[in-house]
Design an enzyme around this catalytic site. Sequence first.
Site, mmCIF file in Angstrom:
data_model
loop_
_atom_site.group_PDB
_atom_site.id
_atom_site.type_symbol
_atom_site.label_atom_id
_atom_site.label_comp_id
_atom_site.label_asym_id
_atom_site.label_seq_id
_atom_site.Cartn_x
_atom_site.Cartn_y
_atom_site.Cartn_z
ATOM 1 N N GLU A 32 -47.481 52.527 -72.018
ATOM 2 C CA GLU A 32 -47.189 52.505 -73.463
ATOM 3 C C GLU A 32 -45.690 52.663 -73.679
ATOM 4 O OE1 GLU A 32 -49.252 51.087 -75.691
ATOM 5 O OE2 GLU A 32 -50.751 52.623 -75.295
ATOM 6 N N ASP A 35 -43.138 48.033 -72.693
ATOM 7 C CA ASP A 35 -42.896 46.574 -72.802
ATOM 8 C C ASP A 35 -41.456 46.259 -73.177
ATOM 9 O OD1 ASP A 35 -43.322 47.359 -75.496
ATOM 10 O OD2 ASP A 35 -44.758 45.742 -75.924
ATOM 11 N N ALA A 120 -54.623 50.953 -87.139
ATOM 12 C CA ALA A 120 -55.299 51.860 -86.203
ATOM 13 C C ALA A 120 -54.713 51.739 -84.793
ATOM 14 C CB ALA A 120 -56.795 51.567 -86.175
ATOM 15 N N GLY A 121 -53.625 50.987 -84.673
ATOM 16 C CA GLY A 121 -53.003 50.833 -83.359
ATOM 17 C C GLY A 121 -53.709 49.812 -82.491
ATOM 18 N N SER A 123 -53.407 46.523 -83.085
ATOM 19 C CA SER A 123 -52.635 45.283 -83.206
ATOM 20 C C SER A 123 -53.253 44.244 -84.128
ATOM 21 C CB SER A 123 -52.397 44.650 -81.837
ATOM 22 O OG SER A 123 -51.662 45.508 -81.068
ATOM 23 N N SER A 124 -53.623 44.682 -85.304
ATOM 24 C CA SER A 124 -54.117 43.732 -86.288
ATOM 25 C C SER A 124 -53.027 42.708 -86.623
ATOM 26 C CB SER A 124 -54.558 44.466 -87.552
ATOM 27 O OG SER A 124 -53.583 45.395 -87.957
ATOM 28 N N ASP A 169 -48.565 43.128 -77.417
ATOM 29 C CA ASP A 169 -49.690 42.894 -78.337
ATOM 30 C C ASP A 169 -49.997 41.409 -78.478
ATOM 31 O OD1 ASP A 169 -49.221 45.551 -78.581
ATOM 32 O OD2 ASP A 169 -48.597 45.495 -80.673
HETATM 33 C C1 GLA Z 1 -46.722 48.587 -80.525
HETATM 34 C C2 GLA Z 1 -45.786 47.419 -80.213
HETATM 35 C C3 GLA Z 1 -45.884 47.009 -78.747
HETATM 36 C C4 GLA Z 1 -45.705 48.213 -77.829
HETATM 37 C C5 GLA Z 1 -46.619 49.368 -78.274
HETATM 38 C C6 GLA Z 1 -46.353 50.620 -77.477
HETATM 39 O O1 GLA Z 1 -48.043 48.201 -80.391
HETATM 40 O O2 GLA Z 1 -46.085 46.311 -81.027
HETATM 41 O O3 GLA Z 1 -44.931 46.012 -78.462
HETATM 42 O O4 GLA Z 1 -44.365 48.611 -77.769
HETATM 43 O O5 GLA Z 1 -46.442 49.661 -79.646
HETATM 44 O O6 GLA Z 1 -46.691 50.435 -76.148
#
Ligand code: GLA
Length: 382
Positions: A32, A35, A120-121, A123-124, A169
């Site tokens: 996490e 990237d 919600a994390g 990646s919508s 994402d």
């Molecule tokens: C978000 C960003 C990703 C990544 C994550 C953390 O989802 O869009 O590019 O940096 O946070 O890992």
Amino acid sequence: MDTSIVRNLFKEKFATEGTLYFSPGRINLIGEHTDYNGGCVLPGAIDKGILAAIKPNATQQVRAYSADLQAYCEFGLEESDKPAASWAHYIFGVCREMIKRGASIRGFDTVFAGDVPLGAGLSSSAALESTFAFALNELFQAGFDKKELVLIGQKTEHNYCGVNCGIMDQFASVFGKEGHLIRLDCSTMEYEYIPFHPKGYRLVLIDSVTKHELVDSPYNKRRQSCERAAAAIAVEHPEVKLLGDADMHMLEQVKDKISTEDYMRATYAIQENSRLIDTCEALKRDDYETVGKNIYATHHGMSKLYEVSTEELDFLNEVAKECRVTGSRIMGGGFGGCTINLVKDEYYDTFIETAISRFKTKFGKEPKIYPVKISDGARRLS
Ligand code: GLA
């Protein structure tokens, strides 16, 4: 996802049929905030995402309807035509990024809806970008390959949505493959599919129902901290472009030259990259105990060094430990959203019941539970 709502709404609004496209959200097992540091990540696409019906309309106008927000927006395709509604920036941005790369994108009508929870994390936003990037590439025969579609989504975030995100994402949303995680090296965009069928274990997300909002958030500040630390290291080690190229020894050498905060952020980022490499080795041996330990270590780092956790997420992490969950951590960018949990079958039910009731007692709201099904990436459905 039930396609009839989008299909019928499209007919109702535009009196014709659109082609259906879908792109998923993602989970990330570990890796996490690595990237944008040029490290590796281990995401997989999920069975929830964004569905859109789309049809070119022979004009230079885009007419878009969001079924979830019940909102309509119309805009042109020139840079100066940026719409006011923030949800439309994702679609406008994808069009603009494609046009900048030479594609002749013209007007179209669209209705879209999602079952990936917003904020919600999961990646919508990447799911939304990938749906349109994939669809417009086909409908206007733009000829981009899948990696270019990923970059178009990422640049949309940078240039039209205010989030300086990495590549994970959008990559997971476009390249997802059922039953597989993707080990992606974000510095080269080389990737490998890793079968993921942890026998005797389940993956489940627990949504803390505190929304995360990455726009204007400390997310961009975290990235800047890491870039400052990398630049300090590069003075002595010019081969280091990003923290993914550095090790703890190099960081120690510049400890006095950077702020304590930058040092903490960089420590996390460097350690997280090693954890990812170790986790991939453990996965090859089906050693889920080691995978789980690393997942807990990531939570600790994200909470104490990177400082992107919340009270709710730390609480869920503690409950997971008490319920003998093998690995649990905050997932995604942070500041809210979900924990990801690797749980043995025999502890699953008790864990879910305990997490719901303890969370409710403490915070007065019920967390949401999403069992994970690793699924395919962006595609046409009809
Ligand atoms: C978000 C960003 C990703 C990544 C994550 C953390 O989802 O869009 O590019 O940096 O946070 O890992």
